[in-house]
Design a protein around this motif. Structure first.
Motif, PDB file in Angstrom:
ATOM      1  N   LEU A 191       0.828  -1.203   0.000  1.00 12.26           N
ATOM      2  CA  LEU A 191       0.000   0.000   0.000  1.00 12.26           C
ATOM      3  C   LEU A 191       0.861   1.252   0.000  1.00 12.26           C
ATOM      4  CD1 LEU A 191      -3.016  -0.556   2.464  1.00 12.26           C
ATOM      5  CD2 LEU A 191      -3.077  -0.283   0.000  1.00 12.26           C
ATOM      6  N   ARG A 192       1.919   1.225   0.814  1.00 18.41           N
ATOM      7  CA  ARG A 192       2.799   2.387   0.900  1.00 18.41           C
ATOM      8  C   ARG A 192       3.598   2.553  -0.396  1.00 18.41           C
ATOM      9  NH1 ARG A 192       3.865  -0.481   5.781  1.00 18.41           N
ATOM     10  NH2 ARG A 192       2.910   0.480   7.624  1.00 18.41           N
ATOM     11  N   ALA A 193       4.046   1.439  -0.949  1.00 15.73           N
ATOM     12  CA  ALA A 193       4.976   1.515  -2.081  1.00 15.73           C
ATOM     13  C   ALA A 193       4.258   1.695  -3.412  1.00 15.73           C
ATOM     14  CB  ALA A 193       5.831   0.244  -2.124  1.00 15.73           C
ATOM     15  N   GLU A 194       3.146   0.982  -3.626  1.00 17.09           N
ATOM     16  CA  GLU A 194       2.529   0.953  -4.944  1.00 17.09           C
ATOM     17  C   GLU A 194       1.240   1.781  -5.037  1.00 17.09           C
ATOM     18  OE1 GLU A 194       1.924  -3.037  -6.187  1.00 17.09           O
ATOM     19  OE2 GLU A 194       4.029  -3.628  -5.950  1.00 17.09           O
ATOM     20  N   ASP A 195       0.527   1.922  -3.945  1.00 19.62           N
ATOM     21  CA  ASP A 195      -0.767   2.591  -3.999  1.00 19.62           C
ATOM     22  C   ASP A 195      -0.712   4.026  -3.496  1.00 19.62           C
ATOM     23  OD1 ASP A 195      -1.200  -0.194  -4.268  1.00 19.62           O
ATOM     24  OD2 ASP A 195      -3.328   0.116  -3.908  1.00 19.62           O
ATOM     25  N   GLY A 196       0.448   4.480  -3.124  1.00 20.21           N
ATOM     26  CA  GLY A 196       0.591   5.879  -2.734  1.00 20.21           C
ATOM     27  C   GLY A 196       0.045   6.219  -1.368  1.00 20.21           C
ATOM     28  N   TYR A 197      -0.163   5.230  -0.512  1.00 19.95           N
ATOM     29  CA  TYR A 197      -0.622   5.516   0.842  1.00 19.95           C
ATOM     30  C   TYR A 197       0.546   6.059   1.659  1.00 19.95           C
ATOM     31  CZ  TYR A 197      -5.237   3.287   0.619  1.00 19.95           C
ATOM     32  OH  TYR A 197      -6.544   2.970   0.332  1.00 19.95           O
ATOM     33  N   GLY A 198       0.306   7.182   2.335  1.00 14.75           N
ATOM     34  CA  GLY A 198       1.317   7.693   3.247  1.00 14.75           C
ATOM     35  C   GLY A 198       1.275   6.935   4.553  1.00 14.75           C
ATOM     36  N   GLU A 199       2.295   7.135   5.374  1.00 14.24           N
ATOM     37  CA  GLU A 199       2.362   6.433   6.649  1.00 14.24           C
ATOM     38  C   GLU A 199       1.163   6.761   7.531  1.00 14.24           C
ATOM     39  OE1 GLU A 199       3.385   3.660   9.012  1.00 14.24           O
ATOM     40  OE2 GLU A 199       4.677   4.104   7.279  1.00 14.24           O
ATOM     41  N   THR A 200       0.734   8.038   7.487  1.00 13.44           N
ATOM     42  CA  THR A 200      -0.424   8.440   8.295  1.00 13.44           C
ATOM     43  C   THR A 200      -1.698   7.740   7.819  1.00 13.44           C
ATOM     44  OG1 THR A 200       0.562  10.596   8.730  1.00 13.44           O
ATOM     45  CG2 THR A 200      -1.812  10.395   9.074  1.00 13.44           C
ATOM     46  N   SER A 201      -1.871   7.634   6.497  1.00 12.03           N
ATOM     47  CA  SER A 201      -3.054   6.970   5.955  1.00 12.03           C
ATOM     48  C   SER A 201      -3.099   5.508   6.346  1.00 12.03           C
ATOM     49  CB  SER A 201      -3.077   7.111   4.430  1.00 12.03           C
ATOM     50  OG  SER A 201      -3.166   8.453   4.049  1.00 12.03           O
ATOM     51  N   VAL A 202      -1.952   4.837   6.257  1.00 11.56           N
ATOM     52  CA  VAL A 202      -1.897   3.417   6.645  1.00 11.56           C
ATOM     53  C   VAL A 202      -2.196   3.271   8.129  1.00 11.56           C
ATOM     54  CG1 VAL A 202      -0.395   1.404   6.877  1.00 11.56           C
ATOM     55  CG2 VAL A 202      -0.335   2.778   4.787  1.00 11.56           C
ATOM     56  N   ARG A 203      -1.597   4.153   8.934  1.00  8.25           N
ATOM     57  CA  ARG A 203      -1.818   4.083  10.383  1.00  8.25           C
ATOM     58  C   ARG A 203      -3.289   4.314  10.720  1.00  8.25           C
ATOM     59  NH1 ARG A 203       2.196   6.927  11.610  1.00  8.25           N
ATOM     60  NH2 ARG A 203       1.171   8.965  11.698  1.00  8.25           N
ATOM     61  N   ASN A 204      -3.921   5.257  10.035  1.00  3.69           N
ATOM     62  CA  ASN A 204      -5.336   5.529  10.288  1.00  3.69           C
ATOM     63  C   ASN A 204      -6.218   4.357   9.855  1.00  3.69           C
ATOM     64  OD1 ASN A 204      -4.721   8.035  11.299  1.00  3.69           O
ATOM     65  ND2 ASN A 204      -5.183   9.141   9.393  1.00  3.69           N
ATOM     66  N   LEU A 205      -5.852   3.722   8.732  1.00  7.33           N
ATOM     67  CA  LEU A 205      -6.615   2.561   8.278  1.00  7.33           C
ATOM     68  C   LEU A 205      -6.544   1.434   9.300  1.00  7.33           C
ATOM     69  CD1 LEU A 205      -8.228   1.053   6.104  1.00  7.33           C
ATOM     70  CD2 LEU A 205      -6.053   0.402   5.057  1.00  7.33           C
ATOM     71  N   ILE A 206      -5.348   1.161   9.800  1.00  5.42           N
ATOM     72  CA  ILE A 206      -5.175   0.100  10.807  1.00  5.42           C
ATOM     73  C   ILE A 206      -5.971   0.438  12.060  1.00  5.42           C
ATOM     74  CG2 ILE A 206      -3.491  -1.020  12.321  1.00  5.42           C
ATOM     75  CD1 ILE A 206      -1.412  -0.596  10.090  1.00  5.42           C
ATOM     76  N   ALA A 207      -5.889   1.701  12.483  1.00  4.69           N
ATOM     77  CA  ALA A 207      -6.610   2.110  13.694  1.00  4.69           C
ATOM     78  C   ALA A 207      -8.119   1.977  13.507  1.00  4.69           C
ATOM     79  CB  ALA A 207      -6.244   3.555  14.039  1.00  4.69           C
ATOM     80  N   GLY A 208      -8.625   2.343  12.317  1.00  2.00           N
ATOM     81  CA  GLY A 208     -10.050   2.233  12.056  1.00  2.00           C
ATOM     82  C   GLY A 208     -10.528   0.791  12.098  1.00  2.00           C
ATOM     83  N   ILE A 209      -9.715  -0.114  11.566  1.00  2.00           N
ATOM     84  CA  ILE A 209     -10.079  -1.543  11.584  1.00  2.00           C
ATOM     85  C   ILE A 209      -9.994  -2.096  12.997  1.00  2.00           C
ATOM     86  CG2 ILE A 209      -9.385  -3.828  10.797  1.00  2.00           C
ATOM     87  CD1 ILE A 209      -8.438  -2.472   8.183  1.00  2.00           C
ATOM     88  N   ASP A 210      -8.885  -1.822  13.690  1.00  2.00           N
ATOM     89  CA  ASP A 210      -8.695  -2.379  15.036  1.00  2.00           C
ATOM     90  C   ASP A 210      -9.733  -1.864  16.018  1.00  2.00           C
ATOM     91  OD1 ASP A 210      -6.588  -3.973  14.293  1.00  2.00           O
ATOM     92  OD2 ASP A 210      -5.028  -2.555  14.926  1.00  2.00           O
ATOM     93  N   ALA A 211     -10.248  -0.659  15.773  1.00  2.00           N
ATOM     94  CA  ALA A 211     -11.241  -0.095  16.685  1.00  2.00           C
ATOM     95  C   ALA A 211     -12.537  -0.897  16.666  1.00  2.00           C
ATOM     96  CB  ALA A 211     -11.533   1.357  16.299  1.00  2.00           C
ATOM     97  N   ARG A 212     -12.730  -1.706  15.623  1.00  2.00           N
ATOM     98  CA  ARG A 212     -13.970  -2.479  15.518  1.00  2.00           C
ATOM     99  C   ARG A 212     -13.778  -3.960  15.851  1.00  2.00           C
ATOM    100  NH1 ARG A 212     -15.464   1.674  16.297  1.00  2.00           N
ATOM    101  NH2 ARG A 212     -16.804   3.055  15.053  1.00  2.00           N
ATOM    102  N   ARG A 213     -12.657  -4.276  16.468  1.00  2.00           N
ATOM    103  CA  ARG A 213     -12.484  -5.665  16.941  1.00  2.00           C
ATOM    104  C   ARG A 213     -13.338  -5.925  18.175  1.00  2.00           C
ATOM    105  NH1 ARG A 213      -8.372  -8.212  14.149  1.00  2.00           N
ATOM    106  NH2 ARG A 213      -6.964  -6.794  13.036  1.00  2.00           N
ATOM    107  N   VAL A 214     -13.819  -4.879  18.790  1.00  2.00           N
ATOM    108  CA  VAL A 214     -14.856  -4.979  19.823  1.00  2.00           C
ATOM    109  C   VAL A 214     -16.115  -4.363  19.218  1.00  2.00           C
ATOM    110  CG1 VAL A 214     -15.590  -4.272  22.114  1.00  2.00           C
ATOM    111  CG2 VAL A 214     -13.180  -4.840  21.703  1.00  2.00           C
ATOM    112  N   ILE A 215     -17.166  -5.137  19.143  1.00  2.00           N
ATOM    113  CA  ILE A 215     -18.366  -4.698  18.419  1.00  2.00           C
ATOM    114  C   ILE A 215     -19.606  -5.061  19.211  1.00  2.00           C
ATOM    115  CG2 ILE A 215     -18.706  -6.811  17.078  1.00  2.00           C
ATOM    116  CD1 ILE A 215     -18.918  -3.268  15.619  1.00  2.00           C
ATOM    117  N   SER A 216     -20.632  -4.235  19.119  1.00  5.88           N
ATOM    118  CA  SER A 216     -21.889  -4.554  19.805  1.00  5.88           C
ATOM    119  C   SER A 216     -22.620  -5.646  19.033  1.00  5.88           C
ATOM    120  CB  SER A 216     -22.760  -3.305  19.915  1.00  5.88           C
ATOM    121  OG  SER A 216     -23.138  -2.851  18.633  1.00  5.88           O
ATOM    122  N   LEU A 217     -23.456  -6.402  19.727  1.00 10.29           N
ATOM    123  CA  LEU A 217     -24.147  -7.534  19.120  1.00 10.29           C
ATOM    124  C   LEU A 217     -25.070  -7.081  17.984  1.00 10.29           C
ATOM    125  CD1 LEU A 217     -24.925 -10.495  18.969  1.00 10.29           C
ATOM    126  CD2 LEU A 217     -26.557 -10.112  20.832  1.00 10.29           C
TER     127      LEU A 217
END
Length: 795
Positions: free
Chosen positions: A521-547
């Motif tokens: 993503l960083r090398a070929e798709d032009g994602y900056g480090e901040t964008s990758v970090r935000n994507l990971i944070a957005g996904i990890d934030a939903r590892r706890v989910i309401s029923l």
């Protein structure tokens, strides 16, 4: 045309109606009892509402204009004979369809009503005679009309204030439309500022947005060459183009606009319909050159015949001619009947037909999993258009018409919507043609394809693993009211799916920990480090989910946001919910039980009575008539149920078989338990059972659960709060909390949150910019609270 293909048979209007794709009921309206009429009107109302939504909101009609007109005419005939059955949601009161939530609502200053239809010259003459009688005109006084081509596009209303365009809207349901101002501004044929003079300070100009045929064909050809979406016809294209979220896309579409009517106006500007059209032309609008002022029925019919002859050469699609009384003072005297003006009518063109050979039947799987049969035809020209495919609607239609591969079929383009097969020329049927067997598995993923409830469509149950549905399912999974994953929208999902990175929900969470893919993503798709970090944070934030979010995120058909919330509260935790669904999946009703339950007068009580009976294997009363046998075998069964059971039974062995079916093949107790949860019902319960019955779905769900840290249990809602049991509506721009936060808090306190205001609403919480809902609250005398007052009430 191929010499081997015979010319189309000559069909009169009666046979046209008999052969259309939607079967007309056999009982004449004047022979219906009031109970029968009520039942049929309910069915027709629901069917018409579904087709309205498909036509107006989704731009994806399933039936032709002619079939729709037949359904509506029968509904209106029933309402005419039984006026007491009419209601605010009856076909006679409804125009268009509800507006999409994608756009802001616009309340029309004057409703945009639909027109009654005429289908032959006799009905046109009756229309003219009715007007003369109503106005009490002398027999020799002619009535002048304006006859206009009925453009097959999308109706729009343009509001001008002091000559400047300030708002544009679709028709919507006739009273409320969608705000598509930015998109309409991109059309060159719509003036931003009126030219000339004489226009009122405020005026709503109304007309039709459409796509010229040549421009539409060029767009489709270019889109097909680039592998992009193509459209079935110019009308769908116009509707889809005008509803784009990005006006830049609309600007690239070849759309134009004909003006032909007006709504709210601050001052009169013409004395006649013809004068109004001339005023529009002077103000900078395109007015159809084929509009003509004529007198009497024969003048109208002459315009109709001329346009019908020239139809294929006009350069745009029309499906009839609209007739309007020319004098505006007469229009005002004539007024309206329910949903339509008394001074105007639409004279519809008949269907265009040809014959050709059915070379195959392909099954297409839609984005919601519906299996749609499409006829592959030997190419034939119908109404100036080469047709290679036609809709067969569903498996019931194939069986009803007994359409077989190799048949010579009658093809129809009615209203220029979707070509359809209306009948078979049985004398030309090949000897080796066999009845078509509709698939019971998905041709894309192999999952079960089932019919739920009374639905005519068969649907794939492999929603989370079916390639035809997966992108749509993933979009739903990450949507705001499901898992709400920040930074993962439609664009990213499509890109990641195309690279093979995301094929199921669990892959989203695996991606956040896949360093190899993140590096790409960083090398070929032009994602900056901040964008990758935000994507990971957005996904990890939903590892706890309401029923409730988990249930809704699974995308089970018939399980919406509110139903998910109801289910989560009913079962409390994921383990209990999953166990109940698995038990329900093993307790689905058999096909024979469904057939028995669908039989007239075979109610739940009758099914229970049959299940409790144990008729002997041999007939104890061989000489008794069937009705008496049934009465003795199933004591307590009412006469209507006995008659229905007799109709589906050939003898005693059938009766014993039906008793066994009622006893052994019905839905399990747990399935009935889920269906019995308030707000769920049997259709949603069966959809859940089918979903969990599919092994592929279970694998996908289990893989997802393995990636999550926790599914939160549901706290029981408060029952002693000031708003417990109350119905609340939030409207306007809330400043103290988001709409989702407000809803969740209210529901946790035992309140029901609704999206519309009625007399049963208890509170309306209004923020800045509150509009129609605030007005409705004032109309119904509902208590209106500010945000601060709401917080004080619930604190």
């Amino acid at each position: 045309m191929d010499a081997a293909i015979p010319p189309p048979p000559v069909l009169n209007s009666a046979s046209n109606k008999a052969d259309r794709a939607i079967p007309m009921p056999h009982t004449p309206v004047d022979a219906l009892t009031e109970d029968q009429a009520r039942e049929e009107l309910d069915r027709l109302s629901a069917e018409l509402a579904r087709h309205d939504a498909l036509y107006y909101a989704d731009a994806a009609p399933e039936i032709s204009d002619a079939d729709y007109d037949d359904l509506k005419r029968r509904a209106l005939d029933i309402e005419t004979r039984f006026p007491a059955l009419s209601s605010p949601v009856s076909p006679s009161q409804r125009v268009g369809a509800p507006v999409s939530s994608q756009f802001a609502e616009v309340r029309h200053g004057v409703p945009m009503l639909s027109l009654d239809n005429a289908f032959d010259d006799g009905e046109v003459r009756d229309f003219v005679a009715r007007i003369a009688r109503f106005l009490k005109l002398p027999g020799d006084e002619p009535v002048a009309f304006v006859a206009e081509p009925k453009i097959d596009g999308l109706s729009a209303s343009l509001r001008y204030e002091k000559g400047v365009l300030v708002q544009g809207a679709t028709r919507g349901d006739g009273k409320t439309g969608e705000d598509v101002t930015a998109n309409l501004r991109t059309l060159d044929s719509i003036p931003q500022t009126l030219t000339g003079s004489g226009w009122p300070d405020v005026i709503e100009i109304r007309g039709e947005v459409y796509a010229p045929n040549a421009a539409f064909d060029a767009f489709n050809a270019a889109a097909e060459a680039e592998g992009k979406r193509t459209y079935a016809n110019p009308r769908n294209f116009a509707a889809g183009s005008l509803r784009q979220k990005d006006p830049k896309i609309t600007a690239q579409r070849p759309l134009t606009f004909f003006a032909y009517a007006w709504g709210e106006t601050s001052a009169p500007f013409a004395d006649t319909q013809h004068g109004a059209l001339e005023a529009f032309r002077a103000w900078g609008f395109q007015v159809n050159d084929r509009s003509a002022r004529v007198e009497g029925a024969e003048g109208l019919i002459g315009v109709y015949q001329s346009l019908e002859a020239d139809r294929s050469r006009l350069g745009y699609d029309i499906d009839g001619v609209v007739y309007k009384v020319d004098r505006l003072d007469w229009q005002q005297r004539l007024g309206f009947i329910a949903r339509s003006p008394r001074w105007a009518i639409a004279h519809k063109f008949p269907a265009q037909q040809a014959t050709t050979v059915l070379e195959g039947i392909d099954i297409q799987v839609g984005r919601t999993g519906s299996l749609t049969p499409v006829a592959r035809l030997h190419p034939v020209t119908v109404g100036g258009v080469v047709v290679r495919n036609a809709t067969l609607h569903n498996e019931d239609e194939i069986a009803r018409k007994d359409v077989r591969i190799g048949d010579t079929v009658v093809l129809q383009r009615a209203g220029d919507v979707i070509p359809q097969i209306v009948g078979v020329v049985e004398t030309l049927r090949p000897d080796d043609a066999v009845p078509y067997v509709f698939p019971t598995t998905c041709p894309v993923c192999g999952s079960e394809a089932v019919r739920e409830g009374d639905e005519v469509k068969r649907r794939c149950t492999g929603g989370l693993i079916c390639d035809a549905q997966i992108v749509e399912r993933l979009k739903h999974f990450v949507s705001r009211r499901a898992f709400d994953i920040e930074g993962l929208g439609e664009k990213q999902l499509i890109a990641f799916h195309a690279r093979g990175w995301i094929k199921e929900p669990a892959d989203i969470f695996r991606l956040a920990r896949d360093e190899e893919k993140l590096t790409l993503l960083r090398a070929e798709d032009g994602y900056g480090e901040t964008s990758v970090r935000n994507l990971i944070a957005g996904i990890d934030a939903r590892r706890v989910i309401s029923l409730d979010r988990l249930i809704f995120g699974l995308g089970v058909r018939e399980i919406g946001e509110q139903t998910s919330l109801v289910l989560s509260r009913a079962f409390g935790n994921w383990t209990a919910f999953r166990e109940a669904c698995m038990a329900a999946a093993n307790g689905l009703a058999g096909d024979d039980w469904k057939a028995l339950a669908a039989t007239h007068a075979i109610s739940t009580r009758v099914l229970g009575l049959m299940a409790e009976a144990t008729p002997p294997a041999d007939d104890p009363w061989p000489e008794a008539p069937m009705d008496q046998k049934i009465a003795l075998a199933f004591p307590g069964m009412a006469a209507p149920a006995r008659r229905s059971l007799a109709e589906i039974s050939d003898g005693w062995s059938d009766l014993t078989r039906w008793a066994a079916v009622a006893r052994d093949e019905g839905p399990s107790d747990i399935l009935n338990q889920i269906a019995g949860v308030s707000g769920v019902g049997p259709v949603a319960a069966e959809a859940l059972a089918h979903f969990f019955h599919e092994p592929h779905n279970l694998q996908v769900v289990d893989a997802l659960l393995a990636e999550l840290e926790r599914v939160e249990d549901v706290a029981a809602p408060t029952t002693d709060s000031p708003v417990a049991g109350k119905t609340v509506v939030f409207t306007g721009s809330l400043e103290r909390f988001t709409r989702d936060e407000a809803k969740a808090r209210a529901e946790s306190l035992g309140a029901k949150v609704s999206g519309s205001v009625s007399k049963k609403t208890d509170y309306v919480v209004a923020g800045p910019g509150a509009g129609s809902k605030l007005k409705d609250a004032e109309k119904h005398g509902v208590t209106v609270l500010t945000e601060d007052e709401w917080l004080a009430l619930i604190s």
